[in-house]
Design a protein around this motif. Structure first.
Motif, mmCIF file in Angstrom:
data_model
loop_
_atom_site.group_PDB
_atom_site.id
_atom_site.type_symbol
_atom_site.label_atom_id
_atom_site.label_comp_id
_atom_site.label_asym_id
_atom_site.label_seq_id
_atom_site.Cartn_x
_atom_site.Cartn_y
_atom_site.Cartn_z
ATOM 1 N N SER A 73 41.668 19.794 52.990
ATOM 2 C CA SER A 73 42.619 20.827 52.614
ATOM 3 C C SER A 73 43.257 20.510 51.261
ATOM 4 O O SER A 73 43.434 21.409 50.429
ATOM 5 C CB SER A 73 43.689 20.947 53.701
ATOM 6 O OG SER A 73 44.648 21.898 53.340
ATOM 7 N N THR A 74 43.579 19.255 51.033
ATOM 8 C CA THR A 74 44.177 18.837 49.758
ATOM 9 C C THR A 74 43.206 19.093 48.616
ATOM 10 O O THR A 74 43.590 19.634 47.569
ATOM 11 C CB THR A 74 44.562 17.347 49.814
ATOM 12 O OG1 THR A 74 45.532 17.165 50.855
ATOM 13 C CG2 THR A 74 45.132 16.867 48.492
ATOM 14 N N ILE A 75 41.945 18.727 48.812
ATOM 15 C CA ILE A 75 40.929 18.936 47.776
ATOM 16 C C ILE A 75 40.757 20.431 47.511
ATOM 17 O O ILE A 75 40.724 20.873 46.359
ATOM 18 C CB ILE A 75 39.593 18.282 48.185
ATOM 19 C CG1 ILE A 75 39.759 16.751 48.253
ATOM 20 C CG2 ILE A 75 38.477 18.673 47.221
ATOM 21 C CD1 ILE A 75 38.640 16.043 48.999
ATOM 22 N N LEU A 128 48.239 18.535 42.141
ATOM 23 C CA LEU A 128 48.642 19.597 43.057
ATOM 24 C C LEU A 128 50.157 19.782 43.106
ATOM 25 O O LEU A 128 50.644 20.884 43.342
ATOM 26 C CB LEU A 128 48.104 19.285 44.454
ATOM 27 C CG LEU A 128 48.084 20.380 45.487
ATOM 28 C CD1 LEU A 128 47.373 21.619 44.964
ATOM 29 C CD2 LEU A 128 47.398 19.888 46.750
ATOM 30 N N SER A 129 50.897 18.732 42.830
ATOM 31 C CA SER A 129 52.351 18.809 42.899
ATOM 32 C C SER A 129 52.900 19.659 41.748
ATOM 33 O O SER A 129 52.721 19.320 40.580
ATOM 34 C CB SER A 129 52.954 17.403 42.826
ATOM 35 O OG SER A 129 54.357 17.490 42.778
ATOM 36 N N PRO A 130 53.590 20.766 42.059
ATOM 37 C CA PRO A 130 54.122 21.616 40.985
ATOM 38 C C PRO A 130 55.348 20.998 40.304
ATOM 39 O O PRO A 130 55.673 21.346 39.186
ATOM 40 C CB PRO A 130 54.506 22.905 41.705
ATOM 41 C CG PRO A 130 54.784 22.481 43.109
ATOM 42 C CD PRO A 130 53.867 21.312 43.380
ATOM 43 N N LEU A 131 55.994 20.071 40.990
ATOM 44 C CA LEU A 131 57.217 19.473 40.451
ATOM 45 C C LEU A 131 57.017 17.981 40.209
ATOM 46 O O LEU A 131 57.705 17.144 40.761
ATOM 47 C CB LEU A 131 58.393 19.703 41.408
ATOM 48 C CG LEU A 131 58.745 21.170 41.641
ATOM 49 C CD1 LEU A 131 59.813 21.307 42.707
ATOM 50 C CD2 LEU A 131 59.191 21.828 40.349
ATOM 51 N N ASP A 132 56.046 17.655 39.365
ATOM 52 C CA ASP A 132 55.836 16.263 39.004
ATOM 53 C C ASP A 132 56.716 15.956 37.787
ATOM 54 O O ASP A 132 57.755 16.584 37.619
ATOM 55 C CB ASP A 132 54.347 15.970 38.783
ATOM 56 C CG ASP A 132 53.645 17.062 37.987
ATOM 57 O OD1 ASP A 132 54.292 17.674 37.115
ATOM 58 O OD2 ASP A 132 52.460 17.299 38.231
ATOM 59 N N ILE A 133 56.332 15.047 36.958
ATOM 60 C CA ILE A 133 57.196 14.646 35.839
ATOM 61 C C ILE A 133 57.446 15.803 34.862
ATOM 62 O O ILE A 133 58.565 16.024 34.422
ATOM 63 C CB ILE A 133 56.590 13.423 35.106
ATOM 64 C CG1 ILE A 133 56.444 12.248 36.081
ATOM 65 C CG2 ILE A 133 57.443 13.032 33.908
ATOM 66 C CD1 ILE A 133 57.705 11.844 36.819
#
Length: 144
Positions: free
Chosen positions: A31-33, A88-93
């Motif tokens: 699912s992550t991929i 995938l993370s929209p709120l990374d650095i």
């Protein structure tokens, strides 16, 4: 906006830790991929410089999780999945919604992962090319 390499690497290490846990659950890993691939396709224009690398990372991750290709060291697949989780993370650095800069940290991490596992990816490509050739010969017996 300042590019903070240490913060990015720290966030990436957390993504790798999540990846190690997710790998134990094939459904979550798949699912992550799939989710990361969907995000990549949606943002292909902004990822043009790393697109071919990303396709290779997606391919080896998918084939590993499906059990089709297991000749890659676990630390490499954890790094690859960690890179995809970071992406995938929209709120990374650097949040992905920031115009023009939103994917700069994602591209940095994906390039880092690619360089880190390059030897393993080259071996995967040889294997994948052989699989394609075998399938082609099965579909066209006259080719053998």
């Amino acid at each position: 906006m300042r590019f903070n390499r240490k913060k990015i690497l720290d966030f990436f290490r957390k993504s790798e830790n999540r990846a190690a846990l997710i790998l134990d659950d094939k459904s979550k890993a798949s699912s992550t991929i799939k989710d990361a691939l969907g995000k990549a396709i949606t943002n292909k224009g902004e990822l043009e410089g790393v697109w071919a690398k990303m396709l290779l990372l997606f391919g080896v991750a998918k084939d590993y999780v499906n059990g089709e290709y297991t000749e890659i060291p676990k630390r490499s697949i954890v790094a690859i999945l960690g890179g995809l989780i970071y992406f995938l993370s929209p709120l990374d650095i650097v949040p992905d919604f920031v115009p023009l800069l939103g994917f700069i940290d994602d591209i940095f991490v994906l390039n880092l992962v690619y360089k880190q596992v390059l030897k393993d990816l080259e071996e995967y490509k040889v294997w994948k090319d052989a699989q394609i050739k075998i399938i082609g010969n099965i579909n066209d017996p006259a080719a053998t």
